[in-house]
Design a protein around this motif. Structure first.
Motif, PDB file in Angstrom:
ATOM      1  N   ALA A  10       1.394  10.201   3.168  1.00  0.00           N
ATOM      2  CA  ALA A  10       0.295   9.314   3.781  1.00  0.00           C
ATOM      3  C   ALA A  10      -0.622  10.337   4.382  1.00  0.00           C
ATOM      4  N   ALA A  11      -0.839  11.538   3.269  1.00  0.00           N
ATOM      5  CA  ALA A  11      -1.881  12.322   3.626  1.00  0.00           C
ATOM      6  C   ALA A  11      -3.083  12.283   2.809  1.00  0.00           C
ATOM      7  N   GLY A  12      -3.405  11.192   2.061  1.00  0.00           N
ATOM      8  CA  GLY A  12      -4.484  10.894   1.132  1.00  0.00           C
ATOM      9  C   GLY A  12      -5.869  10.654   2.462  1.00  0.00           C
ATOM     10  N   LEU A  13      -6.913  10.791   1.735  1.00  0.00           N
ATOM     11  CA  LEU A  13      -8.326  10.793   2.471  1.00  0.00           C
ATOM     12  C   LEU A  13      -8.697   9.257   2.780  1.00  0.00           C
ATOM     13  N   GLY A  14      -8.098   8.242   1.689  1.00  0.00           N
ATOM     14  CA  GLY A  14      -8.302   7.026   1.952  1.00  0.00           C
ATOM     15  C   GLY A  14      -9.896   6.654   1.772  1.00  0.00           C
ATOM     16  N   THR A  15     -10.659   7.312   0.696  1.00  0.00           N
ATOM     17  CA  THR A  15     -12.264   7.226   0.500  1.00  0.00           C
ATOM     18  C   THR A  15     -12.470   5.891   0.234  1.00  0.00           C
ATOM     19  N   ARG A  16     -11.500   4.985  -0.402  1.00  0.00           N
ATOM     20  CA  ARG A  16     -11.894   3.586  -0.580  1.00  0.00           C
ATOM     21  C   ARG A  16     -12.092   2.569   0.482  1.00  0.00           C
ATOM     22  N   LYS A  26      -5.554   5.367   6.743  1.00  0.00           N
ATOM     23  CA  LYS A  26      -5.650   4.115   5.966  1.00  0.00           C
ATOM     24  C   LYS A  26      -4.211   3.463   6.110  1.00  0.00           C
ATOM     25  N   GLU A  27      -3.383   4.180   6.295  1.00  0.00           N
ATOM     26  CA  GLU A  27      -1.963   3.547   6.608  1.00  0.00           C
ATOM     27  C   GLU A  27      -2.046   2.749   7.921  1.00  0.00           C
ATOM     28  N   MET A  28      -2.564   2.925   8.721  1.00  0.00           N
ATOM     29  CA  MET A  28      -2.818   2.266   9.949  1.00  0.00           C
ATOM     30  C   MET A  28      -3.402   0.978  10.117  1.00  0.00           C
ATOM     31  N   GLU A 105      -3.703  20.487   2.497  1.00  0.00           N
ATOM     32  CA  GLU A 105      -4.854  19.805   1.924  1.00  0.00           C
ATOM     33  C   GLU A 105      -4.437  18.806   0.916  1.00  0.00           C
ATOM     34  N   PRO A 106      -5.174  17.732   0.863  1.00  0.00           N
ATOM     35  CA  PRO A 106      -4.811  16.433  -0.164  1.00  0.00           C
ATOM     36  C   PRO A 106      -5.104  17.125  -1.451  1.00  0.00           C
ATOM     37  N   LYS A 107      -4.133  17.661  -2.143  1.00  0.00           N
ATOM     38  CA  LYS A 107      -3.993  18.224  -3.455  1.00  0.00           C
ATOM     39  C   LYS A 107      -3.488  16.981  -4.274  1.00  0.00           C
ATOM     40  N   GLY A 108      -2.979  16.007  -3.958  1.00  0.00           N
ATOM     41  CA  GLY A 108      -2.397  14.945  -4.974  1.00  0.00           C
ATOM     42  C   GLY A 108      -1.339  14.467  -4.507  1.00  0.00           C
ATOM     43  N   LEU A 109      -0.776  13.294  -4.919  1.00  0.00           N
ATOM     44  CA  LEU A 109       0.568  12.809  -4.694  1.00  0.00           C
ATOM     45  C   LEU A 109       1.633  13.789  -5.043  1.00  0.00           C
ATOM     46  N   HIS A 111       1.877  16.815  -5.125  1.00  0.00           N
ATOM     47  CA  HIS A 111       1.926  17.941  -4.353  1.00  0.00           C
ATOM     48  C   HIS A 111       2.470  17.556  -2.687  1.00  0.00           C
ATOM     49  N   ALA A 112       2.055  16.178  -2.533  1.00  0.00           N
ATOM     50  CA  ALA A 112       2.646  15.869  -1.156  1.00  0.00           C
ATOM     51  C   ALA A 112       3.838  15.557  -1.196  1.00  0.00           C
ATOM     52  N   VAL A 113       4.567  14.974  -2.242  1.00  0.00           N
ATOM     53  CA  VAL A 113       6.050  14.956  -2.528  1.00  0.00           C
ATOM     54  C   VAL A 113       6.636  16.142  -2.369  1.00  0.00           C
ATOM     55  N   LEU A 128       8.230   5.897  -1.426  1.00  0.00           N
ATOM     56  CA  LEU A 128       7.279   4.658  -1.140  1.00  0.00           C
ATOM     57  C   LEU A 128       5.971   4.894  -0.789  1.00  0.00           C
ATOM     58  N   LEU A 129       5.116   4.305  -1.475  1.00  0.00           N
ATOM     59  CA  LEU A 129       3.419   4.512  -1.129  1.00  0.00           C
ATOM     60  C   LEU A 129       2.955   3.309  -0.371  1.00  0.00           C
ATOM     61  N   GLY A 130       2.277   3.678   0.568  1.00  0.00           N
ATOM     62  CA  GLY A 130       1.614   2.564   1.463  1.00  0.00           C
ATOM     63  C   GLY A 130       0.828   1.746   0.791  1.00  0.00           C
ATOM     64  N   ASP A 131       0.328   2.088  -0.256  1.00  0.00           N
ATOM     65  CA  ASP A 131      -0.820   0.970  -0.636  1.00  0.00           C
ATOM     66  C   ASP A 131      -0.191  -0.208  -1.350  1.00  0.00           C
ATOM     67  N   ASP A 132       1.084  -0.218  -1.700  1.00  0.00           N
ATOM     68  CA  ASP A 132       1.772  -1.276  -1.985  1.00  0.00           C
ATOM     69  C   ASP A 132       2.835  -1.855  -1.359  1.00  0.00           C
TER      70      ASP A 132
END
Ligand code: UTP
Length: 292
Positions: A10-16, A26-28, A105-109, A111-113, A128-132
């Protein structure tokens, strides 16, 4: 080995979702009255997961607060005799053991894993990704864990998407080997629609063997300049079998605006306390649009 641990990146920037996500994760964002990430945590718990690690980043404090006690708020609700609400407020903090790690740093999924490797150790785990958000009779992750227990191999949760949509997903190539179950032969992240080997898209649910961490440690940036989990899974597939499972259930995409609006409406329509009023409202909106 049993799957007991899950990573929720859940460390992405949520730019959309900017500007909404400038100061709020975004997750909230709430789907009706529950933050998107709570649906995901509930799916993990209902699938038998015992420990969850959420990978957070800058500006994600609200996630930790949500799954913690809120003493003043709880006290206030007790004093006012609002016990129903108290129950709702306390629920997230009582659900399961949640741990946190920061991705600096948000270097990608991928990297987050990888950031969660020490927490996972040498055992299979879920991502589990929060987008789905997936609504199904049997929780999606539980369906996948059952498949894992049968094959002891990494499994990707997939569903068919329309050809126009393939460029938004990791796409799986490989033959079906039994009902809803595919042997993965290739994987490609966000292909052009002319290059996509199939319409089978990875839907934000994974069961992975820990060997993936060795691969992620060496993994360079891929599509979008990010360290992609799909690329690492493709590499893992060179060492050991990876399967894809077309899970049962309706998947709602809350990671982009239109999907978020649709999910909110669909899930509100499933609520007895909102359904009738919302249907009347939607009918009146449609009438108004038609009239002019
Ligand atoms: P997305 O690409 O969908 O999320 O990543 P995002 O980057 O937050 O959103 P946009 O594209 O900018 O709008 C899928 C998941 O991976 C996490 C995100 O939080 C999301 O849950 N992620 C992504 C990380 O944890 N770290 C990253 O570096 C990238």
């Amino acid at each position: 080995m049993k799957v007991k641990k899950a990573i929720i990146p859940a460390a992405g920037l949520g730019t959309r979702f900017l500007p909404a996500t400038k100061a709020m994760p975004k997750e909230m964002l709430p789907i009706v009255d529950k933050p998107a990430i709570q649906y995901i945590v509930e799916e993990a718990i209902n699938s038998g997961i015992e420990d969850i690690i959420i990978v957070t980043g800058k500006g994600k404090r609200a996630i930790e607060d949500h799954f913690d006690h809120s003493f003043e708020l709880e006290q206030n609700l007790i004093e006012k005799g609002k016990y129903d609400l108290l129950d709702q407020v306390q629920k997230p903090s009582k659900m399961v053991d949640i741990h946190y790690i920061r991705q600096k740093e948000p270097k990608g999924l991928g990297h987050a894993v990888w950031c969660a490797r020490k927490f996972i150790g040498d055992e299979p785990f879920a991502v589990l990704l929060g987008d789905d958000i997936i609504i199904s009779e049997k929780p999606c992750l539980k369906q996948m864990i059952e498949q894992y227990e049968r094959y002891n191999a990494s499994i990707l949760g997939v569903q068919m998407v329309g050809t126009k949509e393939v460029s938004r997903y990791g796409i799986v190539d490989g033959p079906v080997i039994r009902d809803r179950f595919y042997n993965v032969e290739g994987l490609i992240e966000k292909p052009d629609k002319d290059e996509a080997p199939s319409n089978l898209a990875i839907m934000g649910r994974y069961i992975l063997n820990p060997k993936i961490f060795d691969i992620l440690a060496m993994q360079g940036p891929g599509s979008g300049g990010e360290i992609q989990l799909t690329d690492a899974v493709a590499k893992l597939n060179q060492y050991e079998a990876v399967y894809a499972y077309d899970f049962e259930g309706i998947r709602y995409d809350v990671g982009e605006k239109m999907g978020f609006i649709q999910t909110t409406i669909e899930l509100a329509l499933q609520r007895e306390d909102l359904k009738t009023e919302l249907m009347d409202y939607l009918a009146s909106v449609v009438d108004r649009q038609l009239i002019g």
